[in-house]
Write a protein that holds these residues in place. Structure first.
Motif, PDB file in Angstrom:
ATOM      1  N   PRO A  95     -41.766  20.347 -56.529  1.00  0.00           N
ATOM      2  CA  PRO A  95     -40.452  19.709 -56.710  1.00  0.00           C
ATOM      3  C   PRO A  95     -39.624  20.340 -57.824  1.00  0.00           C
ATOM      4  CG  PRO A  95     -42.218  18.291 -57.523  1.00  0.00           C
ATOM      5  CD  PRO A  95     -42.877  19.418 -56.791  1.00  0.00           C
ATOM      6  N   LEU A  96     -40.260  20.980 -58.795  1.00  0.00           N
ATOM      7  CA  LEU A  96     -39.509  21.597 -59.885  1.00  0.00           C
ATOM      8  C   LEU A  96     -38.785  22.863 -59.441  1.00  0.00           C
ATOM      9  CD1 LEU A  96     -41.909  21.151 -62.936  1.00  0.00           C
ATOM     10  CD2 LEU A  96     -39.875  19.816 -62.358  1.00  0.00           C
ATOM     11  N   HIS A  97     -39.225  23.460 -58.323  1.00  0.00           N
ATOM     12  CA  HIS A  97     -38.591  24.681 -57.845  1.00  0.00           C
ATOM     13  C   HIS A  97     -37.691  24.443 -56.625  1.00  0.00           C
ATOM     14  CE1 HIS A  97     -41.746  26.532 -60.323  1.00  0.00           C
ATOM     15  NE2 HIS A  97     -40.933  27.573 -60.399  1.00  0.00           N
ATOM     16  N   CYS A  98     -37.860  23.309 -55.957  1.00  0.00           N
ATOM     17  CA  CYS A  98     -37.068  23.040 -54.760  1.00  0.00           C
ATOM     18  C   CYS A  98     -35.606  22.795 -55.124  1.00  0.00           C
ATOM     19  CB  CYS A  98     -37.633  21.843 -54.003  1.00  0.00           C
ATOM     20  SG  CYS A  98     -36.700  21.425 -52.511  1.00  0.00           S
ATOM     21  N   GLU A  99     -34.714  23.541 -54.486  1.00  0.00           N
ATOM     22  CA  GLU A  99     -33.273  23.408 -54.728  1.00  0.00           C
ATOM     23  C   GLU A  99     -32.577  22.580 -53.658  1.00  0.00           C
ATOM     24  OE1 GLU A  99     -31.415  24.499 -57.287  1.00  0.00           O
ATOM     25  OE2 GLU A  99     -33.201  25.219 -58.323  1.00  0.00           O
ATOM     26  N   GLY A 100     -33.333  22.032 -52.707  1.00  0.00           N
ATOM     27  CA  GLY A 100     -32.743  21.167 -51.693  1.00  0.00           C
ATOM     28  C   GLY A 100     -31.891  21.881 -50.666  1.00  0.00           C
ATOM     29  N   CYS A 101     -32.157  23.157 -50.417  1.00  0.00           N
ATOM     30  CA  CYS A 101     -31.319  23.919 -49.483  1.00  0.00           C
ATOM     31  C   CYS A 101     -31.609  23.595 -48.021  1.00  0.00           C
ATOM     32  CB  CYS A 101     -31.487  25.411 -49.734  1.00  0.00           C
ATOM     33  SG  CYS A 101     -33.114  26.073 -49.279  1.00  0.00           S
ATOM     34  N   ALA A 102     -32.801  23.026 -47.727  1.00  0.00           N
ATOM     35  CA  ALA A 102     -33.184  22.576 -46.380  1.00  0.00           C
ATOM     36  C   ALA A 102     -33.500  23.718 -45.419  1.00  0.00           C
ATOM     37  CB  ALA A 102     -32.129  21.657 -45.775  1.00  0.00           C
ATOM     38  N   VAL A 103     -33.656  24.947 -45.904  1.00  0.00           N
ATOM     39  CA  VAL A 103     -34.028  26.045 -45.019  1.00  0.00           C
ATOM     40  C   VAL A 103     -35.390  25.800 -44.391  1.00  0.00           C
ATOM     41  CG1 VAL A 103     -34.719  28.484 -44.978  1.00  0.00           C
ATOM     42  CG2 VAL A 103     -32.577  27.811 -46.064  1.00  0.00           C
ATOM     43  N   CYS A 104     -36.326  25.285 -45.157  1.00  0.00           N
ATOM     44  CA  CYS A 104     -37.674  25.041 -44.632  1.00  0.00           C
ATOM     45  C   CYS A 104     -37.634  24.056 -43.469  1.00  0.00           C
ATOM     46  CB  CYS A 104     -38.603  24.550 -45.734  1.00  0.00           C
ATOM     47  SG  CYS A 104     -38.027  23.053 -46.568  1.00  0.00           S
ATOM     48  N   ALA A 105     -36.829  22.997 -43.606  1.00  0.00           N
ATOM     49  CA  ALA A 105     -36.713  22.019 -42.530  1.00  0.00           C
ATOM     50  C   ALA A 105     -36.061  22.639 -41.294  1.00  0.00           C
ATOM     51  CB  ALA A 105     -35.908  20.812 -43.006  1.00  0.00           C
ATOM     52  N   TYR A 106     -35.171  23.588 -41.516  1.00  0.00           N
ATOM     53  CA  TYR A 106     -34.476  24.238 -40.399  1.00  0.00           C
ATOM     54  C   TYR A 106     -35.414  25.160 -39.616  1.00  0.00           C
ATOM     55  CZ  TYR A 106     -31.042  27.074 -37.918  1.00  0.00           C
ATOM     56  OH  TYR A 106     -30.324  27.725 -36.946  1.00  0.00           O
ATOM     57  N   VAL A 107     -36.296  25.884 -40.325  1.00  0.00           N
ATOM     58  CA  VAL A 107     -37.140  26.874 -39.645  1.00  0.00           C
ATOM     59  C   VAL A 107     -38.482  26.311 -39.191  1.00  0.00           C
ATOM     60  CG1 VAL A 107     -36.057  28.753 -40.936  1.00  0.00           C
ATOM     61  CG2 VAL A 107     -38.184  27.725 -41.796  1.00  0.00           C
ATOM     62  N   CYS A 108     -38.879  25.146 -39.672  1.00  0.00           N
ATOM     63  CA  CYS A 108     -40.196  24.607 -39.320  1.00  0.00           C
ATOM     64  C   CYS A 108     -40.263  24.290 -37.824  1.00  0.00           C
ATOM     65  CB  CYS A 108     -40.490  23.349 -40.138  1.00  0.00           C
ATOM     66  SG  CYS A 108     -42.099  22.606 -39.762  1.00  0.00           S
ATOM     67  N   PRO A 109     -41.204  24.865 -37.099  1.00  0.00           N
ATOM     68  CA  PRO A 109     -41.259  24.657 -35.643  1.00  0.00           C
ATOM     69  C   PRO A 109     -41.798  23.297 -35.242  1.00  0.00           C
ATOM     70  CG  PRO A 109     -43.063  26.069 -36.339  1.00  0.00           C
ATOM     71  CD  PRO A 109     -42.217  25.860 -37.552  1.00  0.00           C
ATOM     72  N   THR A 110     -42.465  22.593 -36.154  1.00  0.00           N
ATOM     73  CA  THR A 110     -43.077  21.305 -35.791  1.00  0.00           C
ATOM     74  C   THR A 110     -42.385  20.104 -36.426  1.00  0.00           C
ATOM     75  OG1 THR A 110     -44.645  21.383 -37.638  1.00  0.00           O
ATOM     76  CG2 THR A 110     -45.316  22.442 -35.564  1.00  0.00           C
ATOM     77  N   GLY A 111     -41.435  20.352 -37.313  1.00  0.00           N
ATOM     78  CA  GLY A 111     -40.776  19.244 -38.012  1.00  0.00           C
ATOM     79  C   GLY A 111     -41.599  18.696 -39.157  1.00  0.00           C
ATOM     80  N   ALA A 112     -42.601  19.454 -39.604  1.00  0.00           N
ATOM     81  CA  ALA A 112     -43.427  18.983 -40.718  1.00  0.00           C
ATOM     82  C   ALA A 112     -42.662  19.003 -42.033  1.00  0.00           C
ATOM     83  CB  ALA A 112     -44.684  19.850 -40.838  1.00  0.00           C
ATOM     84  N   ALA A 113     -41.775  19.978 -42.182  1.00  0.00           N
ATOM     85  CA  ALA A 113     -40.938  20.046 -43.387  1.00  0.00           C
ATOM     86  C   ALA A 113     -39.685  19.215 -43.161  1.00  0.00           C
ATOM     87  CB  ALA A 113     -40.576  21.497 -43.691  1.00  0.00           C
ATOM     88  N   ARG A 114     -39.452  18.289 -44.043  1.00  0.00           N
ATOM     89  CA  ARG A 114     -38.299  17.404 -43.890  1.00  0.00           C
ATOM     90  C   ARG A 114     -37.680  17.143 -45.256  1.00  0.00           C
ATOM     91  NH1 ARG A 114     -41.925  12.601 -41.512  1.00  0.00           N
ATOM     92  NH2 ARG A 114     -42.585  14.451 -40.349  1.00  0.00           N
ATOM     93  N   MET A 115     -36.417  16.739 -45.246  1.00  0.00           N
ATOM     94  CA  MET A 115     -35.690  16.456 -46.480  1.00  0.00           C
ATOM     95  C   MET A 115     -35.715  14.963 -46.763  1.00  0.00           C
ATOM     96  SD  MET A 115     -34.943  19.510 -47.184  1.00  0.00           S
ATOM     97  CE  MET A 115     -33.966  19.199 -48.662  1.00  0.00           C
ATOM     98  N   GLU A 116     -36.021  14.619 -48.011  1.00  0.00           N
ATOM     99  CA  GLU A 116     -36.079  13.219 -48.419  1.00  0.00           C
ATOM    100  C   GLU A 116     -35.414  13.056 -49.779  1.00  0.00           C
ATOM    101  OE1 GLU A 116     -40.171  12.127 -48.518  1.00  0.00           O
ATOM    102  OE2 GLU A 116     -40.401  12.094 -46.322  1.00  0.00           O
ATOM    103  N   PRO A 117     -34.754  11.920 -50.000  1.00  0.00           N
ATOM    104  CA  PRO A 117     -34.190  11.675 -51.334  1.00  0.00           C
ATOM    105  C   PRO A 117     -35.302  11.662 -52.376  1.00  0.00           C
ATOM    106  CG  PRO A 117     -33.345  10.095 -49.735  1.00  0.00           C
ATOM    107  CD  PRO A 117     -34.476  10.812 -49.063  1.00  0.00           C
ATOM    108  N   ARG A 118     -35.006  12.189 -53.556  1.00  0.00           N
ATOM    109  CA  ARG A 118     -36.033  12.203 -54.594  1.00  0.00           C
ATOM    110  C   ARG A 118     -35.534  11.468 -55.839  1.00  0.00           C
ATOM    111  NH1 ARG A 118     -36.171  18.592 -56.354  1.00  0.00           N
ATOM    112  NH2 ARG A 118     -33.940  19.025 -56.104  1.00  0.00           N
ATOM    113  N   PRO A 119     -36.392  10.686 -56.453  1.00  0.00           N
ATOM    114  CA  PRO A 119     -36.006  10.010 -57.698  1.00  0.00           C
ATOM    115  C   PRO A 119     -35.816  11.038 -58.810  1.00  0.00           C
ATOM    116  CG  PRO A 119     -37.984   9.028 -56.719  1.00  0.00           C
ATOM    117  CD  PRO A 119     -37.740  10.320 -56.017  1.00  0.00           C
TER     118      PRO A 119
END
Length: 289
Positions: A95-119
Motif C-alpha cells: 500500500p505504501l507504493h500503490c498510486e491508485g492508477c488501476a492498471v493492475c485491475a485493467y490488465v488482470c484476466p481474472t478480476g483478482a486485482a480490484r480497486m478499493e477505498p483505503r483508510p
C-alpha cells in the motif's frame, strides 16, 4: 459568520501559536478548525474532549484477492510503481507504493486485482473551552491531505450554528492543503517572520491568496530579531495594500507557554500584549466586536 484562516508561507513562523492565541481571546461565539492535517497540533493547546471519530477514506488502492488470483504475474509486469510484490508464494499489493492508477485491475484476466477505498486518516470533532473543534490526522505515508482538509472544513461548518467566527489554523506552504483551507473564506491572516526565505514565501502565498478574492492581513512574528528585513516586509505589504495587523516581539515566555500546552495569551507577556492589539486591529477590520 466570518471565516478566517491563519496561514503561513513556511513552517516555523508561529502560525499555530497566533491562531491559538486569537481563539483564546476572540471574545465571540466561534468554531475552530485545524486544517494542518499533516501535523495537527492546535488541540495540544486546548485540551479538547473528543466527541466523534470518523474514518477518512482517501483515493482507491489496489488489492489482490488470493482466492481468485491465477498467479500469472501480469499485474506485476504492468505496475510502474513496483507496488505488486511476491510474498508467501502469492502476489500482494504494497500500500505504501500503490498510486491508485488501476492498471493492475485493467490488465488482470481474472478480476483478482480490484480497486478499493483505503483508510488514510481520521476526522475528529471535539469540545474545548473556546468552542467546538474540527480536526483530523493523516496517517503517515498517506496522500490526499487536501481532500482531508476539505472534510475538516465541512465538519467545522456543520458545528458553526450560532457562531460569529470560524477560525481555521491552516497549513504552511502553498500546496493543495492550503488551497482547500482558503477556498471560500472571507479573510486570511498570514503569519510571517523577518527572514529572507520568509519574505520570499510570503510573496508566493500572497500570489495564491489573490486568486481566491479574500482579504489579506499580515502579522510579523519575532519582528525585532532582524529589523532591516522586517522593514522590507512592511514595505512589501504597503505596496500590496496588505494591512499589517500586528507585530509580535521575540518573547521567551511564548516558548514556555507552548511547552506547557497553553495559549500564550493566558499569561502576561510582551507577546501576549502584542497579540491582543493584533486581535483588536484585525477584528475591527473584519467587523467583529
Amino acid at each position: 459568520m466570518i471565516r478566517l484562516a491563519v496561514v503561513s508561507g513556511k513552517g516555523g513562523t508561529g502560525k499555530t501559536m497566533v491562531a491559538a492565541a486569537l481563539a483564546d481571546i476572540s471574545g465571540v461565539p466561534q468554531v475552530l478548525a485545524d486544517c494542518d492535517v499533516d501535523a495537527a497540533n492546535l488541540e495540544l493547546l486546548f485540551e479538547p474532549r473528543q466527541i466523534t471519530t470518523e474514518e477518512f477514506l482517501g483515493l482507491e488502492a489496489a488489492r489482490i484477492d488470493p482466492a481468485v488470483c491465477r498467479d500469472c504475474g501480469i499485474c506485476a509486469d504492468h505496475c510502474r510503481f513496483g507496488a505488486i510484490v511476491r510474498r508467501n508464494d502469492a502476489w500482494e499489493v504494497d500500500p505504501l507504493h500503490c498510486e491508485g492508477c488501476a492498471v493492475c485491475a485493467y490488465v488482470c484476466p481474472t478480476g483478482a486485482a480490484r480497486m478499493e477505498p483505503r483508510p488514510t486518516g481520521e476526522i475528529y470533532t471535539s469540545v474545548t473551552d473556546r468552542g467546538s473543534l474540527a480536526h483530523a490526522r493523516l496517517f503517515p505515508g498517506s496522500g490526499n491531505s487536501g481532500l482531508l482538509v476539505t472534510e475538516v472544513r465541512k465538519r467545522a461548518t456543520s458545528l458553526a450554528d450560532g457562531a460569529d467566527l470560524l477560525l481555521a489554523d491552516g497549513p504552511p506552504g502553498i500546496g493543495c492543503p492550503l488551497i482547500a483551507t482558503i477556498g471560500g473564506v472571507d479573510a486570511v491572516l498570514i503569519v510571517t517572520e523577518p527572514g529572507v526565505s520568509a519574505l520570499h514565501d510570503l510573496e508566493r502565498l500572497v500570489t495564491v491568496c489573490r486568486r481566491f478574492d479574500v482579504r489579506i492581513f499580515a502579522a510579523i512574528n519575532r519582528f525585532d530579531l532582524a529589523e532591516d528585513i522586517c522593514a522590507r516586509i512592511e514595505d512589501y505589504c504597503r505596496r500590496e495594500e496588505i494591512v499589517v495587523a500586528g507585530e509580535i516581539p521575540f518573547d521567551p515566555l511564548v516558548i514556555d507557554a507552548v511547552r506547557n500546552g497553553r495559549p500564550v495569551t493566558r499569561g502576561a507577556s510582551p507577546a501576549a500584549a502584542a497579540i491582543r492589539a493584533l486581535r483588536n486591529t484585525l477584528f475591527a477590520e473584519l467587523g467583529l466586536s
